[in-house]
Motif scaffolding. Structure first.
Motif, short mmCIF file in Angstrom:
data_model
loop_
_atom_site.label_atom_id
_atom_site.label_comp_id
_atom_site.label_asym_id
_atom_site.label_seq_id
_atom_site.Cartn_x
_atom_site.Cartn_y
_atom_site.Cartn_z
N SER A 144 0.78 -1.18 0.07
CA SER A 144 0.13 -0.21 0.03
C SER A 144 0.83 1.12 -0.06
N VAL A 145 0.48 2.44 -0.72
CA VAL A 145 1.06 3.64 -0.53
C VAL A 145 1.47 3.91 0.98
N ALA A 146 0.43 3.75 2.00
CA ALA A 146 0.93 4.25 3.13
C ALA A 146 1.98 3.32 3.78
N GLU A 169 5.45 4.54 2.26
CA GLU A 169 5.56 6.05 2.81
C GLU A 169 6.32 5.85 4.10
N LEU A 178 -6.63 0.68 5.98
CA LEU A 178 -6.29 1.32 4.25
C LEU A 178 -7.37 2.13 3.87
N SER A 183 -8.97 4.93 3.90
CA SER A 183 -9.07 6.26 3.04
C SER A 183 -8.48 5.99 1.75
N GLU A 184 -7.49 5.28 1.73
CA GLU A 184 -6.84 4.90 0.41
C GLU A 184 -7.87 4.05 -0.37
N ILE A 185 -8.54 3.22 -0.04
CA ILE A 185 -9.32 2.11 -0.72
C ILE A 185 -10.65 3.19 -1.13
N ASP A 232 -10.74 6.34 -1.78
CA ASP A 232 -10.42 7.33 -2.82
C ASP A 232 -10.29 6.57 -4.04
N GLU A 233 -9.70 5.40 -3.99
CA GLU A 233 -9.23 4.64 -5.10
C GLU A 233 -11.01 4.25 -5.76
N LYS A 247 -12.47 7.49 -7.44
CA LYS A 247 -11.69 7.84 -8.60
C LYS A 247 -12.00 7.06 -9.72
#
Ligand code: ZN
Length: 420
Positions: free
Chosen positions: A78-80, A83, A378, A380-382, A384-385, A388
């Protein structure tokens, strides 16, 4: 034998464990099955609290061979997580005073994601990873990796072959090992007086307070707090002196320790005090946790029933989501499918064998009206995806503390929290 039940504490060895939450018989959480496969091993999943060292722990130990037989998953990409790997490396270099050319060992280094961050900063590294296919991936990516289990023998062998490390770290692995004392003693053996040991673990305080009972599964044997971790380390002549907070797993702690006692840093005192206030060393806190988990299950079903008749698709087929949906009795009765971005999982079924795991595109083709965010850490990542890529409807985010419903508004194209 499929599993054994412990009769004394995993950390301090004392008898007199107090039973806490019983999650019933559960299929092995990482054992995703092929469609049509009807042989599913179910093993009791129950927890206990040790009044002596305050460790909250799993009572069952599943045989290693059974558990890791199909262990093919690679560190969350994951991006998080990526990071955080950068932040983690910077913190370790600073706290342990690492200089260019110093040596770092990582226990259970997986595909080398974290060690790459150290390499990029001029630090020499060695990964120790027992899974052959994953150790090879790391080596191929330029991260020196020894394929072995970490214990006293491998620690001695590696310091002889490679040298004495300035840092030995183990991220999110200690809570999963049945040879708990072997792993910690291995770390003690590898460190000299100037060395720093580092262990990252899902925080027991956050598990209790935010009700992360979904993090209980057969591979996750110990649920450490700073308190119980300190007790364990001291048994091996290791002394904690600092903590960092980490976002991994929805809230983790990173403990720094050494063989020679160092002055406590502010972070050490803060975390110990915070845990005292939360009562993590009291049995009643965990008994309350157990009651609240059962209430959470009732609330989950109430929320899902609000959407009866709609197409509900899950997101994230992890070990954690398996515990959660099995405990709540959620399967094909509610879910059409579960989306997972890991291609190794797609085409398989959930551990209970009744919900297909699909790609994002396949999941969207089912035209979901509700997305059940099982990998909520995860979240907010999910979300958002999904937005989008055109999803409009409701999200159910089951944790922390209680299930939340979040709707997408097609007109304003923004996410708002619905009043419950
Ligand atoms: Zn104990």
């Amino acid at each position: 034998m499929l599993f054994e039940k412990i009769s004394s504490c995993r950390a301090c060895g004392q008898a007199g464990l107090v039973d806490i939450l019983d999650l019933g018989k559960q299929p092995l959480a990482n054992a995703l099955v092929a469609p049509g496969n009807s042989t599913i091993n179910k093993v009791p999943l129950s927890t206990a609290f040790c009044p002596n060292c305050s460790l909250f722990q799993l009572k069952e130990t599943v045989n290693k061979e059974v558990l890791f037989n199909h262990y093919v998953w690679v560190t969350g990409t994951s991006v998080a997580a990526r990071e955080y790997a950068r932040v983690f490396a910077d913190r370790v270099i600073q706290r342990a005073g690492l200089k260019k050319g110093d040596l770092v060992f990582e226990v259970a280094s997986n595909d080398g994601t974290v060690l790459k961050q150290f390499l990029a900063r001029g630090i020499a590294v060695l990964g120790i990873e027992p899974a052959k296919n994953i150790a090879k991936m790391a080596t191929d990516a330029g991260v020196r990796t020894d394929c072995a289990f970490w214990n006293v023998e491998s620690a001695k062998r590696l310091i002889q072959q490679i040298g004495i490390p300035k840092v030995v770290m183990a991220r999110n692995v200690v809570p999963h090992v049945s040879d708990l004392h072997g792993v910690i003693e291995g770390m003690a053996q590898a460190l000299d007086a100037n060395g720093t040991g580092i262990i990252e673990f899902h925080s027991g305080r956050i598990i209790a307070e935010e009700l992360h009972y979904d993090s209980i599964y057969h591979e996750h044997l110990c649920y450490f707090t700073a308190h119980s971790m300190e007790y364990l380390l001291k048994q091996h002549g290791l002394y904690p002196y600092a903590f960092d907070q980490s976002p991994i797993s929805g809230g983790s702690l990173v403990v720094y320790f050494s063989k020679q006692q160092r002055p406590w840093e502010r972070s050490y005192l803060d975390i110990i005090q915070e845990e005292k206030r939360a009562g993590v060393d009291e049995c009643s806190t965990w008994e309350r946790f157990s009651e609240q988990a059962k209430e959470h299950r009732t609330k989950t079903l109430e929320v899902l029933n609000q959407f009866k008749g709609k197409v509900i698709v899950g997101f994230g087929s992890s070990a954690r989501s398996a515990t959660y949906i099995n405990f709540c009795g959620i399967g094909s009765n509610y879910l059409k499918a579960i989306i997972d971005n890991n291609p190794l999982k797609q085409g398989l079924m959930t551990p209970a064998g009744d919900v297909p795991i699909v790609s994002f595109e396949q999941g969207m083709a089912l035209k979901p009206e509700v997305i059940f965010v099982l990998a909520w850490n995860l979240g907010s990542e999910i979300m958002d995806e999904c937005i989008k890529r055109g999803f409009r409807g409701s999200f159910i985010v089951p944790f922390p503390r209680e299930p939340h419903i979040i709707s997408t508004l097609p007109v304003e194209e923004k996410v708002v929290e619905e009043a419950e």
